[in-house]
Design a protein around this motif. Structure first.
Motif, PDB file in Angstrom:
ATOM      1  N   ASN A  11       0.837  -1.202   0.000  1.00 33.00           N
ATOM      2  CA  ASN A  11       0.000   0.000   0.000  1.00 33.00           C
ATOM      3  C   ASN A  11       0.878   1.261   0.000  1.00 33.00           C
ATOM      4  O   ASN A  11       1.061   1.911   1.025  1.00 33.00           O
ATOM      5  N   ASP A  12       1.396   1.570  -1.182  1.00 30.45           N
ATOM      6  CA  ASP A  12       2.179   2.801  -1.372  1.00 30.45           C
ATOM      7  C   ASP A  12       1.225   3.918  -1.772  1.00 30.45           C
ATOM      8  O   ASP A  12       1.332   5.047  -1.345  1.00 30.45           O
ATOM      9  N   ASP A  13       0.263   3.563  -2.615  1.00 28.53           N
ATOM     10  CA  ASP A  13      -0.781   4.482  -3.071  1.00 28.53           C
ATOM     11  C   ASP A  13      -2.114   3.764  -2.846  1.00 28.53           C
ATOM     12  O   ASP A  13      -2.332   2.670  -3.379  1.00 28.53           O
ATOM     13  N   ALA A  14      -2.998   4.359  -2.059  1.00 20.62           N
ATOM     14  CA  ALA A  14      -4.238   3.680  -1.656  1.00 20.62           C
ATOM     15  C   ALA A  14      -5.117   3.310  -2.843  1.00 20.62           C
ATOM     16  O   ALA A  14      -5.746   2.253  -2.847  1.00 20.62           O
ATOM     17  N   ASP A  15      -5.179   4.161  -3.874  1.00 24.18           N
ATOM     18  CA  ASP A  15      -6.005   3.854  -5.046  1.00 24.18           C
ATOM     19  C   ASP A  15      -5.463   2.647  -5.800  1.00 24.18           C
ATOM     20  O   ASP A  15      -6.217   1.774  -6.229  1.00 24.18           O
ATOM     21  N   GLU A  16      -4.136   2.594  -5.957  1.00 29.59           N
ATOM     22  CA  GLU A  16      -3.520   1.451  -6.644  1.00 29.59           C
ATOM     23  C   GLU A  16      -3.701   0.176  -5.822  1.00 29.59           C
ATOM     24  O   GLU A  16      -3.983  -0.888  -6.372  1.00 29.59           O
ATOM     25  N   ALA A  17      -3.532   0.288  -4.512  1.00 33.68           N
ATOM     26  CA  ALA A  17      -3.700  -0.878  -3.639  1.00 33.68           C
ATOM     27  C   ALA A  17      -5.143  -1.373  -3.685  1.00 33.68           C
ATOM     28  O   ALA A  17      -5.398  -2.583  -3.690  1.00 33.68           O
ATOM     29  N   ALA A  18      -6.106  -0.453  -3.735  1.00 36.51           N
ATOM     30  CA  ALA A  18      -7.522  -0.828  -3.848  1.00 36.51           C
ATOM     31  C   ALA A  18      -7.780  -1.527  -5.169  1.00 36.51           C
ATOM     32  O   ALA A  18      -8.530  -2.508  -5.236  1.00 36.51           O
ATOM     33  N   ALA A  19      -7.144  -1.045  -6.240  1.00 34.48           N
ATOM     34  CA  ALA A  19      -7.282  -1.688  -7.553  1.00 34.48           C
ATOM     35  C   ALA A  19      -6.692  -3.102  -7.510  1.00 34.48           C
ATOM     36  O   ALA A  19      -7.250  -4.035  -8.096  1.00 34.48           O
ATOM     37  N   ASP A  20      -5.572  -3.252  -6.811  1.00 31.14           N
ATOM     38  CA  ASP A  20      -4.977  -4.588  -6.650  1.00 31.14           C
ATOM     39  C   ASP A  20      -5.938  -5.510  -5.912  1.00 31.14           C
ATOM     40  O   ASP A  20      -6.126  -6.669  -6.299  1.00 31.14           O
ATOM     41  N   PHE A  21      -6.544  -5.016  -4.844  1.00 29.10           N
ATOM     42  CA  PHE A  21      -7.494  -5.807  -4.064  1.00 29.10           C
ATOM     43  C   PHE A  21      -8.665  -6.240  -4.960  1.00 29.10           C
ATOM     44  O   PHE A  21      -9.061  -7.413  -4.963  1.00 29.10           O
ATOM     45  N   SER A  22      -9.203  -5.303  -5.729  1.00 28.75           N
ATOM     46  CA  SER A  22     -10.318  -5.622  -6.637  1.00 28.75           C
ATOM     47  C   SER A  22      -9.906  -6.659  -7.673  1.00 28.75           C
ATOM     48  O   SER A  22     -10.689  -7.559  -8.013  1.00 28.75           O
ATOM     49  N   ALA A  23      -8.667  -6.550  -8.177  1.00 29.25           N
ATOM     50  CA  ALA A  23      -8.174  -7.498  -9.181  1.00 29.25           C
ATOM     51  C   ALA A  23      -8.066  -8.906  -8.590  1.00 29.25           C
ATOM     52  O   ALA A  23      -8.382  -9.895  -9.264  1.00 29.25           O
ATOM     53  N   ILE A  24      -7.633  -8.995  -7.346  1.00 29.71           N
ATOM     54  CA  ILE A  24      -7.537 -10.297  -6.668  1.00 29.71           C
ATOM     55  C   ILE A  24      -8.917 -10.935  -6.582  1.00 29.71           C
ATOM     56  O   ILE A  24      -9.099 -12.110  -6.929  1.00 29.71           O
ATOM     57  N   VAL A  25      -9.896 -10.163  -6.131  1.00 30.44           N
ATOM     58  CA  VAL A  25     -11.250 -10.707  -5.983  1.00 30.44           C
ATOM     59  C   VAL A  25     -11.802 -11.123  -7.342  1.00 30.44           C
ATOM     60  O   VAL A  25     -12.397 -12.196  -7.489  1.00 30.44           O
ATOM     61  N   ARG A  26     -11.578 -10.297  -8.353  1.00 28.97           N
ATOM     62  CA  ARG A  26     -12.052 -10.617  -9.706  1.00 28.97           C
ATOM     63  C   ARG A  26     -11.439 -11.925 -10.196  1.00 28.97           C
ATOM     64  O   ARG A  26     -12.128 -12.805 -10.715  1.00 28.97           O
ATOM     65  N   ALA A  27     -10.121 -12.051 -10.021  1.00 19.73           N
ATOM     66  CA  ALA A  27      -9.432 -13.271 -10.464  1.00 19.73           C
ATOM     67  C   ALA A  27      -9.954 -14.498  -9.727  1.00 19.73           C
ATOM     68  O   ALA A  27     -10.145 -15.561 -10.328  1.00 19.73           O
ATOM     69  N   GLU A  28     -10.210 -14.349  -8.435  1.00 18.99           N
ATOM     70  CA  GLU A  28     -10.718 -15.482  -7.659  1.00 18.99           C
ATOM     71  C   GLU A  28     -12.084 -15.938  -8.166  1.00 18.99           C
ATOM     72  O   GLU A  28     -12.390 -17.122  -8.146  1.00 18.99           O
ATOM     73  N   HIS A  29     -12.880 -15.001  -8.647  1.00 23.64           N
ATOM     74  CA  HIS A  29     -14.206 -15.356  -9.179  1.00 23.64           C
ATOM     75  C   HIS A  29     -14.112 -16.016 -10.551  1.00 23.64           C
ATOM     76  O   HIS A  29     -15.093 -16.587 -11.030  1.00 23.64           O
ATOM     77  N   LEU A  30     -12.958 -15.929 -11.187  1.00 23.26           N
ATOM     78  CA  LEU A  30     -12.783 -16.517 -12.511  1.00 23.26           C
ATOM     79  C   LEU A  30     -12.097 -17.879 -12.466  1.00 23.26           C
ATOM     80  O   LEU A  30     -11.821 -18.463 -13.514  1.00 23.26           O
ATOM     81  N   ARG A  31     -11.830 -18.394 -11.271  1.00 25.47           N
ATOM     82  CA  ARG A  31     -11.175 -19.702 -11.161  1.00 25.47           C
ATOM     83  C   ARG A  31     -11.994 -20.772 -11.884  1.00 25.47           C
ATOM     84  O   ARG A  31     -13.194 -20.895 -11.674  1.00 25.47           O
ATOM     85  N   ALA A  32     -11.314 -21.545 -12.713  1.00 27.31           N
ATOM     86  CA  ALA A  32     -11.990 -22.540 -13.558  1.00 27.31           C
ATOM     87  C   ALA A  32     -12.782 -23.547 -12.732  1.00 27.31           C
ATOM     88  O   ALA A  32     -13.919 -23.878 -13.074  1.00 27.31           O
ATOM     89  N   GLN A  33     -12.191 -24.053 -11.637  1.00 27.35           N
ATOM     90  CA  GLN A  33     -12.873 -25.120 -10.897  1.00 27.35           C
ATOM     91  C   GLN A  33     -14.210 -24.669 -10.319  1.00 27.35           C
ATOM     92  O   GLN A  33     -15.078 -25.490 -10.071  1.00 27.35           O
ATOM     93  N   ASP A  34     -14.375 -23.352 -10.135  1.00 26.69           N
ATOM     94  CA  ASP A  34     -15.641 -22.845  -9.610  1.00 26.69           C
ATOM     95  C   ASP A  34     -16.632 -22.492 -10.718  1.00 26.69           C
ATOM     96  O   ASP A  34     -17.772 -22.136 -10.434  1.00 26.69           O
ATOM     97  N   ARG A  35     -16.185 -22.594 -11.980  1.00 24.47           N
ATOM     98  CA  ARG A  35     -17.054 -22.175 -13.086  1.00 24.47           C
ATOM     99  C   ARG A  35     -17.305 -23.300 -14.089  1.00 24.47           C
ATOM    100  O   ARG A  35     -17.785 -23.050 -15.191  1.00 24.47           O
ATOM    101  N   LEU A  36     -16.987 -24.503 -13.696  1.00 27.16           N
ATOM    102  CA  LEU A  36     -17.153 -25.629 -14.626  1.00 27.16           C
ATOM    103  C   LEU A  36     -18.598 -25.814 -15.057  1.00 27.16           C
ATOM    104  O   LEU A  36     -18.866 -26.347 -16.144  1.00 27.16           O
ATOM    105  N   TYR A  37     -19.530 -25.341 -14.220  1.00 26.05           N
ATOM    106  CA  TYR A  37     -20.949 -25.454 -14.587  1.00 26.05           C
ATOM    107  C   TYR A  37     -21.252 -24.701 -15.880  1.00 26.05           C
ATOM    108  O   TYR A  37     -22.215 -25.005 -16.586  1.00 26.05           O
TER     109      TYR A  37
END
Length: 197
Positions: free
Chosen positions: A168-194
């Motif tokens: 967290n050097d820049d709060a906006d960039e760190a927030a974007a990183d946090f959002s990217a992590i959550v987004r990537a986690e929602h795209l995990r293949a094993q959770d979307r095989l349906y």
């Protein structure tokens, strides 16, 4: 099909800016909530049961610990605190991402009970910057600041089991990183095989 939410554990030293990062990331989003903890302490003026905490007595708390109804729990100033499994699981099943802002010991307990939880550790860019932030808050004595810096070094040494590390050097960039992590986690293949059926 209702996609399940993610349990996101966020930790980091005092002064790292965890709350700022999370609030910036989830502002205006309806798919996030903070977990509501149980506590044995009495409500403070203005606190509402089920909003700030679920206020319970010691007997109920001890029962919840014994029956494994808490994802993590700890004692603080003679009061019990913990994360109720039922609340988290209900919110996750509703498609909500649940954020848990807890310390490393609690994160270890959560990882044991819910291995699928996403663990994020937030740090400042340097110890010097952490010191500057702690001094700038003006809430701690010099001795307390040294104690927090020592604790931060101890936390760094224990944090190797987290999935992600945000600087967290820049709060906006760190927030974007946090959002990217959550987004990537929602795209995990094993959770979307349906989607492939």
């Amino acid at each position: 099909m209702q996609e399940k939410g993610r349990l996101i554990v966020i930790s980091g030293p005092s002064g790292a800016g965890k709350s700022t990062v999370v609030f910036k990331a989830i502002r205006d989003r309806q798919d996030f909530c903070f977990s509501t903890s149980v506590t044995t302490r009495a409500p403070r003026p203005g606190e509402v049961d089920g909003r700030e905490y679920f206020f319970i007595d010691r007997e109920r708390y001890d029962q919840m610990v014994l029956q494994d109804e808490l994802l993590e729990h700890a004692e603080y100033v003679s009061n019990g605190y913990g994360t109720p499994r039922f609340f988290v699981e209900q919110k996750l099943s509703e498609g909500m991402n649940v954020v848990l802002d807890i310390e490393i010991q609690g994160a270890r307990q959560v990882r044991e009970k819910m291995p699928e939880a996403v663990l994020v550790f937030v740090i400042p860019p340097s110890m010097e910057e952490l010191r500057r932030r702690l001094v700038g808050r003006g809430t701690d004595s010099p001795e307390a600041i040294e104690g927090r810096l020592l604790r931060a070094r101890e936390e760094y040494a224990e944090a190797d089991f987290y999935d992600y590390l945000i600087v967290n050097d820049d709060a906006d960039e760190a927030a974007a990183d946090f959002s990217a992590i959550v987004r990537a986690e929602h795209l995990r293949a094993q959770d979307r095989l349906y989607l492939l059926k």
